[in-house]
Design a protein around this motif. Structure first.
Motif, PDB file in Angstrom:
ATOM      1  N   THR A 214       0.680  -0.966   0.046  1.00 15.74           N
ATOM      2  CA  THR A 214      -0.039   0.045   0.208  1.00 15.74           C
ATOM      3  C   THR A 214       0.802   1.328  -0.047  1.00 15.74           C
ATOM      4  O   THR A 214       1.820   1.267   0.574  1.00 15.74           O
ATOM      5  CB  THR A 214      -1.083  -0.015   1.201  1.00 15.74           C
ATOM      6  N   ILE A 215       0.376   2.180  -0.890  1.00 10.16           N
ATOM      7  CA  ILE A 215       1.257   3.449  -0.963  1.00 10.16           C
ATOM      8  C   ILE A 215       0.327   4.351   0.035  1.00 10.16           C
ATOM      9  O   ILE A 215      -0.862   4.573   0.161  1.00 10.16           O
ATOM     10  CB  ILE A 215       1.084   4.167  -2.347  1.00 10.16           C
ATOM     11  N   PRO A 216       1.193   5.142   0.909  1.00  8.52           N
ATOM     12  CA  PRO A 216       0.562   5.943   1.992  1.00  8.52           C
ATOM     13  C   PRO A 216      -0.157   7.179   1.228  1.00  8.52           C
ATOM     14  O   PRO A 216       0.004   7.653   0.151  1.00  8.52           O
ATOM     15  CB  PRO A 216       1.864   6.552   2.537  1.00  8.52           C
ATOM     16  N   PRO A 217      -1.466   7.373   1.812  1.00  7.28           N
ATOM     17  CA  PRO A 217      -2.000   8.465   1.147  1.00  7.28           C
ATOM     18  C   PRO A 217      -1.490   9.772   0.708  1.00  7.28           C
ATOM     19  O   PRO A 217      -1.940  10.323  -0.336  1.00  7.28           O
ATOM     20  CB  PRO A 217      -3.518   8.670   2.242  1.00  7.28           C
ATOM     21  N   GLN A 218      -0.563  10.148   1.518  1.00  5.85           N
ATOM     22  CA  GLN A 218      -0.096  11.494   1.394  1.00  5.85           C
ATOM     23  C   GLN A 218       0.825  11.338  -0.057  1.00  5.85           C
ATOM     24  O   GLN A 218       0.679  12.116  -0.821  1.00  5.85           O
ATOM     25  CB  GLN A 218       0.999  11.795   2.468  1.00  5.85           C
ATOM     26  N   VAL A 219       1.345  10.179   0.001  1.00  2.00           N
ATOM     27  CA  VAL A 219       2.240   9.849  -1.292  1.00  2.00           C
ATOM     28  C   VAL A 219       1.178   9.936  -2.428  1.00  2.00           C
ATOM     29  O   VAL A 219       1.710  10.203  -3.590  1.00  2.00           O
ATOM     30  CB  VAL A 219       3.181   8.641  -1.149  1.00  2.00           C
ATOM     31  N   GLN A 220       0.261   8.985  -2.565  1.00  2.00           N
ATOM     32  CA  GLN A 220      -0.854   9.083  -3.513  1.00  2.00           C
ATOM     33  C   GLN A 220      -1.547  10.397  -3.879  1.00  2.00           C
ATOM     34  O   GLN A 220      -1.475  10.687  -5.049  1.00  2.00           O
ATOM     35  CB  GLN A 220      -2.185   8.403  -2.905  1.00  2.00           C
ATOM     36  N   ALA A 221      -1.430  11.441  -2.943  1.00  2.00           N
ATOM     37  CA  ALA A 221      -1.839  12.704  -3.337  1.00  2.00           C
ATOM     38  C   ALA A 221      -0.775  13.411  -4.151  1.00  2.00           C
ATOM     39  O   ALA A 221      -1.053  14.165  -5.019  1.00  2.00           O
ATOM     40  CB  ALA A 221      -2.202  13.314  -1.916  1.00  2.00           C
ATOM     41  N   GLU A 222       0.626  13.332  -3.591  1.00  2.00           N
ATOM     42  CA  GLU A 222       1.510  13.852  -4.587  1.00  2.00           C
ATOM     43  C   GLU A 222       1.407  13.306  -5.886  1.00  2.00           C
ATOM     44  O   GLU A 222       1.891  13.964  -6.930  1.00  2.00           O
ATOM     45  CB  GLU A 222       2.719  13.286  -3.592  1.00  2.00           C
ATOM     46  N   ILE A 223       1.090  11.755  -6.221  1.00  7.13           N
ATOM     47  CA  ILE A 223       1.244  11.483  -7.541  1.00  7.13           C
ATOM     48  C   ILE A 223       0.193  12.107  -8.180  1.00  7.13           C
ATOM     49  O   ILE A 223       0.379  12.428  -9.413  1.00  7.13           O
ATOM     50  CB  ILE A 223       0.982   9.753  -7.400  1.00  7.13           C
ATOM     51  N   ALA A 224      -1.145  12.052  -7.419  1.00  6.88           N
ATOM     52  CA  ALA A 224      -2.054  12.752  -8.170  1.00  6.88           C
ATOM     53  C   ALA A 224      -1.831  14.135  -8.394  1.00  6.88           C
ATOM     54  O   ALA A 224      -2.458  14.602  -9.427  1.00  6.88           O
ATOM     55  CB  ALA A 224      -3.512  12.727  -7.545  1.00  6.88           C
ATOM     56  N   GLY A 225      -0.870  14.828  -7.742  1.00  6.12           N
ATOM     57  CA  GLY A 225      -0.614  16.386  -8.037  1.00  6.12           C
ATOM     58  C   GLY A 225       0.125  16.559  -9.030  1.00  6.12           C
ATOM     59  O   GLY A 225       0.149  17.661  -9.929  1.00  6.12           O
ATOM     60  N   ARG A 226       0.931  15.326  -9.824  1.00  2.00           N
ATOM     61  CA  ARG A 226       1.794  15.503 -11.095  1.00  2.00           C
ATOM     62  C   ARG A 226       2.793  16.588 -10.889  1.00  2.00           C
ATOM     63  O   ARG A 226       2.975  17.384 -11.814  1.00  2.00           O
ATOM     64  CB  ARG A 226       0.776  15.624 -12.193  1.00  2.00           C
ATOM     65  N   LYS A 227       3.154  16.874  -9.717  1.00  2.04           N
ATOM     66  CA  LYS A 227       4.475  18.027  -9.423  1.00  2.04           C
ATOM     67  C   LYS A 227       5.688  17.516  -9.461  1.00  2.04           C
ATOM     68  O   LYS A 227       6.487  18.391  -9.680  1.00  2.04           O
ATOM     69  CB  LYS A 227       3.860  18.685  -8.426  1.00  2.04           C
ATOM     70  N   LYS A 228       5.930  16.347  -9.217  1.00  9.22           N
ATOM     71  CA  LYS A 228       7.225  15.677  -9.370  1.00  9.22           C
ATOM     72  C   LYS A 228       6.959  14.145  -9.522  1.00  9.22           C
ATOM     73  O   LYS A 228       5.942  13.555  -9.607  1.00  9.22           O
ATOM     74  CB  LYS A 228       8.119  15.723  -7.898  1.00  9.22           C
ATOM     75  N   ILE A 229       8.219  13.554 -10.063  1.00 13.72           N
ATOM     76  CA  ILE A 229       8.019  12.077 -10.610  1.00 13.72           C
ATOM     77  C   ILE A 229       8.433  11.489  -9.487  1.00 13.72           C
ATOM     78  O   ILE A 229       9.454  11.621  -8.612  1.00 13.72           O
ATOM     79  CB  ILE A 229       9.149  11.916 -11.651  1.00 13.72           C
ATOM     80  N   ILE A 230       7.651  10.532  -9.093  1.00  9.98           N
ATOM     81  CA  ILE A 230       7.610   9.440  -7.916  1.00  9.98           C
ATOM     82  C   ILE A 230       7.898   8.136  -8.112  1.00  9.98           C
ATOM     83  O   ILE A 230       7.102   7.594  -8.995  1.00  9.98           O
ATOM     84  CB  ILE A 230       6.348   9.660  -6.925  1.00  9.98           C
ATOM     85  N   THR A 231       8.721   7.398  -7.481  1.00 15.20           N
ATOM     86  CA  THR A 231       8.924   6.059  -7.778  1.00 15.20           C
ATOM     87  C   THR A 231       8.404   5.127  -6.485  1.00 15.20           C
ATOM     88  O   THR A 231       8.452   5.737  -5.439  1.00 15.20           O
ATOM     89  CB  THR A 231      10.468   5.703  -7.977  1.00 15.20           C
ATOM     90  N   ASP A 232       7.908   3.898  -7.075  1.00 16.86           N
ATOM     91  CA  ASP A 232       7.601   3.034  -5.754  1.00 16.86           C
ATOM     92  C   ASP A 232       8.814   2.650  -4.889  1.00 16.86           C
ATOM     93  O   ASP A 232       9.728   2.130  -5.649  1.00 16.86           O
ATOM     94  CB  ASP A 232       6.830   2.033  -6.225  1.00 16.86           C
ATOM     95  N   GLU A 233       8.731   2.847  -3.755  1.00 15.14           N
ATOM     96  CA  GLU A 233       9.724   2.362  -2.818  1.00 15.14           C
ATOM     97  C   GLU A 233      10.209   1.100  -2.724  1.00 15.14           C
ATOM     98  O   GLU A 233      11.004   0.558  -2.534  1.00 15.14           O
ATOM     99  CB  GLU A 233       9.558   3.038  -1.296  1.00 15.14           C
TER     100      GLU A 233
END
Length: 259
Positions: A214-233
């Protein structure tokens, strides 16, 4: 400036996901071919091996046939000598000469027996080799038939998919040029390290596509924001939000339909 930065990151994410969809489509085409090229290659090797085996057995039979001919000549020569020595025995002057000629006759008789024994052995070997040849020919026929079927199957698949694959590879190269080298290298590295070739995946049910973490809700929000490229830990894959993924899938499906 902030909006421009956000749009740029979003464009990168869309381009990366488009590239992933193209490359995944190529993977699908290659999976359809599956192990067929290797199967065809293995069958070709088997057919070549069986032909080589047949050639060897036929060469062995030729050699054995020559040996039989040579032994028959030996027998004929021995018989001629026996006849000669028997005639000479009629005109001997003493027992010593008679005994010497008798030994010569006995020796030639032994030569005949040995040659006949060899001929019998050679004929048995030829019979055995002919049996193996017939078995090998049957097996070769089966393998050649199977090879023909597999080649036709492979050619049909190639005819259906080759044009699309070439077009997709051109698109892949084109899309790569639209993405900065750093991201392309990262994408390819991740793609090579994961089993299914998925380097860019959407978030599905709160986790990275294909993952159970599971991806933490905060990280999910950042992904949805499309402000930076995020990788799965856990897997290292690049993550995109479900909405973006759906939009790009619809767009790319239309493009695939035209190929």
């Amino acid at each position: 400036m902030a909006k421009k930065k956000e749009a740029t990151v979003e464009e990168k994410l869309r381009a990366l996901y488009d590239l992933q969809l193209i490359d995944s489509r190529v993977d699908e085409i290659r999976n359809v071919r599956g192990e067929l090229p290797l199967e065809v290659e293995d069958l070709e090797d088997e057919v070549a091996g069986l032909n080589t085996r047949l050639e060897k057995f036929n060469a062995d039979i030729e050699t054995l046939t020559s040996e039989i001919s040579a032994k028959k000549i030996t027998i004929d020569e021995a018989k001629a000598l026996i006849k000669k020595y028997s005639e000479q025995q009629k005109n001997v002057r003493n027992n010593r000469e008679f005994s010497s000629l008798t030994k010569e006759v006995e020796f030639q008789e032994l030569e005949i027996q040995l040659a006949e024994k060899h001929i019998k052995e050679f004929k048995a070997q030829i019979e055995h080799k002919n049996e193996v040849i017939n078995q090998t020919k049957d097996r070769l026929g089966d393998k050649e038939s199977h090879l023909k079927h597999k080649k036709n199957e492979l050619n049909e698949i190639l005819a259906e998919t080759e044009k699309e694959e070439e077009a997709l590879l051109e698109k892949s190269a084109k899309y790569e040029k639209q993405i900065e080298d750093r991201l392309v290298k990262a994408y390819k590295r991740i793609r090579n390290n994961v089993k299914n070739g998925l380097a860019v995946v959407p978030v599905e049910r709160g986790a990275a596509g294909g993952s159970y973490f599971t991806i933490p809700p905060q990280v999910q929000a950042e992904i949805a924001g499309r402000k930076k490229i995020i990788t799965d830990e856990h897997s290292g894959r690049i993550l995109v939000d479900p909405e973006l993924a759906t939009e790009q899938k619809v767009k790319m499906e239309k493009m695939f339909a035209k190929l």
